[in-house]
Motif scaffolding. Structure first.
Motif: not given
Length: 80
Positions: A28-48
């Motif tokens: 569960r913790q690993d899955q949550q970390r993955l989700r958070d990472g994906v969300i951060r990547d999407i936010e980074r792409q939007i900012r870029k």
């Protein structure tokens, strides 16, 4: 069943359950970390993309400003 057999059986059941629960929690913790990472990547792409758009606008405005300055300097030179 002897007392020691019951103790060993109980202990092994407790350890097995604890292991299963531990693995489940870790997944569960690993899955949550993955989700958070994906969300951060999407936010980074939007900012870029936004930064690239703003940079393009700044380039256009800079070119307009240079053109206006050249026009003003050119008109000033013609008067003298």
């Amino acid at each position: 069943m002897s007392r020691s057999s019951k103790t060993v059986l109980g202990l092994s059941v407790v350890l097995t359950v604890a292991t299963v629960v531990g693995v489940h929690v870790k997944q569960r913790q690993d899955q949550q970390r993955l989700r958070d990472g994906v969300i951060r990547d999407i936010e980074r792409q939007i900012r870029k993309k936004e930064n690239i758009r703003l940079l393009g606008e700044q380039i256009i405005l800079t070119e307009k400003l240079k053109t206006e300055r050249e026009d003003v300097i050119g008109k000033g030179s013609q008067k003298t």
